[in-house]
Design a protein around this motif. Structure first.
Motif, PDB file in Angstrom:
ATOM      1  N   SER A 278       7.159 -36.053 -77.756  1.00  0.00           N
ATOM      2  CA  SER A 278       8.238 -35.993 -78.749  1.00  0.00           C
ATOM      3  C   SER A 278       9.222 -37.120 -78.470  1.00  0.00           C
ATOM      4  O   SER A 278       9.698 -37.261 -77.335  1.00  0.00           O
ATOM      5  CB  SER A 278       8.952 -34.646 -78.699  1.00  0.00           C
ATOM      6  N   THR A 325       9.855 -38.147 -83.929  1.00  0.00           N
ATOM      7  CA  THR A 325       8.433 -37.904 -84.151  1.00  0.00           C
ATOM      8  C   THR A 325       7.860 -36.998 -83.069  1.00  0.00           C
ATOM      9  O   THR A 325       8.394 -36.900 -81.959  1.00  0.00           O
ATOM     10  CB  THR A 325       7.630 -39.217 -84.164  1.00  0.00           C
ATOM     11  N   ARG A 326       6.760 -36.354 -83.408  1.00  0.00           N
ATOM     12  CA  ARG A 326       6.018 -35.532 -82.454  1.00  0.00           C
ATOM     13  C   ARG A 326       4.531 -35.857 -82.603  1.00  0.00           C
ATOM     14  O   ARG A 326       3.978 -35.774 -83.698  1.00  0.00           O
ATOM     15  CB  ARG A 326       6.244 -34.040 -82.719  1.00  0.00           C
ATOM     16  N   THR A 327       3.920 -36.252 -81.498  1.00  0.00           N
ATOM     17  CA  THR A 327       2.494 -36.566 -81.480  1.00  0.00           C
ATOM     18  C   THR A 327       1.766 -35.536 -80.634  1.00  0.00           C
ATOM     19  O   THR A 327       2.132 -35.309 -79.472  1.00  0.00           O
ATOM     20  CB  THR A 327       2.242 -37.971 -80.912  1.00  0.00           C
ATOM     21  N   ASN A 355      -5.576 -37.402 -82.391  1.00  0.00           N
ATOM     22  CA  ASN A 355      -4.137 -37.119 -82.348  1.00  0.00           C
ATOM     23  C   ASN A 355      -3.531 -37.166 -83.742  1.00  0.00           C
ATOM     24  O   ASN A 355      -4.110 -37.736 -84.672  1.00  0.00           O
ATOM     25  CB  ASN A 355      -3.413 -38.089 -81.398  1.00  0.00           C
ATOM     26  N   THR A 357       0.447 -37.599 -85.565  1.00  0.00           N
ATOM     27  CA  THR A 357       1.886 -37.836 -85.420  1.00  0.00           C
ATOM     28  C   THR A 357       2.615 -37.298 -86.649  1.00  0.00           C
ATOM     29  O   THR A 357       2.220 -37.593 -87.791  1.00  0.00           O
ATOM     30  CB  THR A 357       2.179 -39.330 -85.242  1.00  0.00           C
TER      31      THR A 357
END
Length: 385
Positions: A278, A325-327, A355, A357
């Motif tokens: 994050s 952002t959150r990956t 993944n 994002t």
């Protein structure tokens, strides 16, 4: 000059150079490693098979458009030693310090690559106007420098032959962005031989790069199928501030990971790790302001640019701390060592990473000096890009 049209070519000449020197040894139970590194990168642009329409029939068809320069010097000292702690099988203490110096500058192109002798029309060499020494009243062809100091401490301990734990702290101080302290905790547990679980949690800090702070250029871009003359401005530029730019801040992050290690089968190793990263205040570039707003907003953007010395430019952009952002992802790696044959050794490996994002917050607010109400700095075009 070209009655049948022309196709501009952008030629790049990139030169990289780097050198690293180091020495290592051991004294009084301490293992140490001292090193120094210096690297530089230079990129120069030549635009050929093109012209500057404002020069008329006397226009050259090839231009030196300038270039970019970046250099970094780095000095490291790492020391470590084993500690005798009664409650652990083995423990290693590691300490280190680092000094880094950076430099970035823009080399202007030849004047004909960016000048505009007539009102209206595209500026400079078609497809890639040369780098200008002055952008929106601000001189940009000067070296930009900074340095930072950092230090870390890490403890890595095998509490038993099946349980390992790690902990680390890292302190950084930038000459232009202050200080920050980050940490990491990690562990690995092997309940049965050949099968282990592991996990970690850590924080991170990244100061804006010199390029994100000071890059400036003017070019013709294809924006949603329309050719527009656009300018990229440093956030310190008054025109950028009038459009909503703020001084850049550092990005902050927190990361988690958890995984499984399988090595119970001879010569086979498989790792499976899930992770999440994050990032708060992530640095992104804005929309091409003046291209996607309402007619009133677009006209206001172009009025700001005209007042700053860009009467023919239709859009502008700059870097902002615009989003969080959150990956989340999964990483799988498998390695198999084929039994040794007379002809040599063979190792087979395969990997898979998946993944995704997600933007968790879009908070691209206008700066306090913004002169155009409700201008969207980070919208659909950049979200989808």
């Amino acid at each position: 000059i070209c009655p049948n049209g022309f196709l501009p070519l952008i030629k790049t000449d990139t030169d990289d150079a780097a050198v690293t020197l180091g020495v290592r040894g051991e004294n009084a139970g301490w293992r140490w490693d001292l090193s120094g590194q210096h690297g530089r990168n230079a990129v120069d642009f030549t635009i050929s098979n093109t012209l500057n329409r404002s020069l008329g029939e006397t226009s050259p068809t090839e231009f030196d458009a300038g270039g970019l320069r970046y250099a970094q010097s780095l000095f490291n000292l790492d020391v470590s030693r084993d500690l005798a702690l009664g409650f652990a099988q083995s423990t290693t203490l590691s300490l280190g310090a680092e000094y880094r110096q950076e430099r970035f500058d823009i080399r202007p192109g030849e004047p004909d690559s960016y000048r505009n002798r007539t009102a209206g029309g595209a500026i400079g060499a078609q497809s890639f106007a040369g780098f200008q020494p002055v952008v929106a009243g601000q001189r940009v062809d000067q070296p930009y420098k900074r340095h930072n100091l950092s230090a870390y401490a890490e403890v890595d301990s095998d509490l038993t032959d099946r349980l390992n734990v790690q902990g680390a702290l890292r302190f950084e101080r930038y000459s232009d962005f202050g200080s920050d302290l980050n940490w990491k905790l990690a562990g690995r547990y092997e309940p049965v031989e050949g099968v282990a679980v592991r996990g970690s949690v850590s924080t991170g800090f990244r100061a804006p790069s010199l390029q994100q702070q000071f890059y400036a250029a003017q070019s013709t871009n294809n924006v949603a199928g329309v050719l527009l003359d656009t300018v990229t401005l440093p956030v310190s530029n008054p025109a950028a501030a009038a459009l909503g730019a703020r001084p850049l801040e550092a990005e902050q992050s927190i990361s988690y990971s958890a995984g499984l290690v399988f090595s119970a089968v001879p010569r086979l190793s498989v790792t499976v790790d899930a992770y999440q990263v994050s990032i708060d205040d992530r640095i992104v570039i804005t929309e091409n302001l003046g291209a996607f707003g309402t007619p009133t907003q677009n006209a206001a953007v172009r009025a700001v640019l005209a007042a700053a010395g860009f009467p023919s430019v239709q859009a502008a952009r700059f870097f902002i701390n615009g989003i969080d952002t959150r990956t989340r992802g999964l990483d799988v790696v498998a390695t198999y060592r084929v039994p040794q044959q007379g002809w040599g050794r063979l190792t087979l490996s395969g990997g898979l990473n998946v993944n995704r994002t997600k933007i968790t917050r879009n908070d691209a607010e206008l700066g306090p000096l913004a002169s155009i109400p409700d201008l969207v700095l980070f919208g659909a075009q950049q979200l989808l890009g």
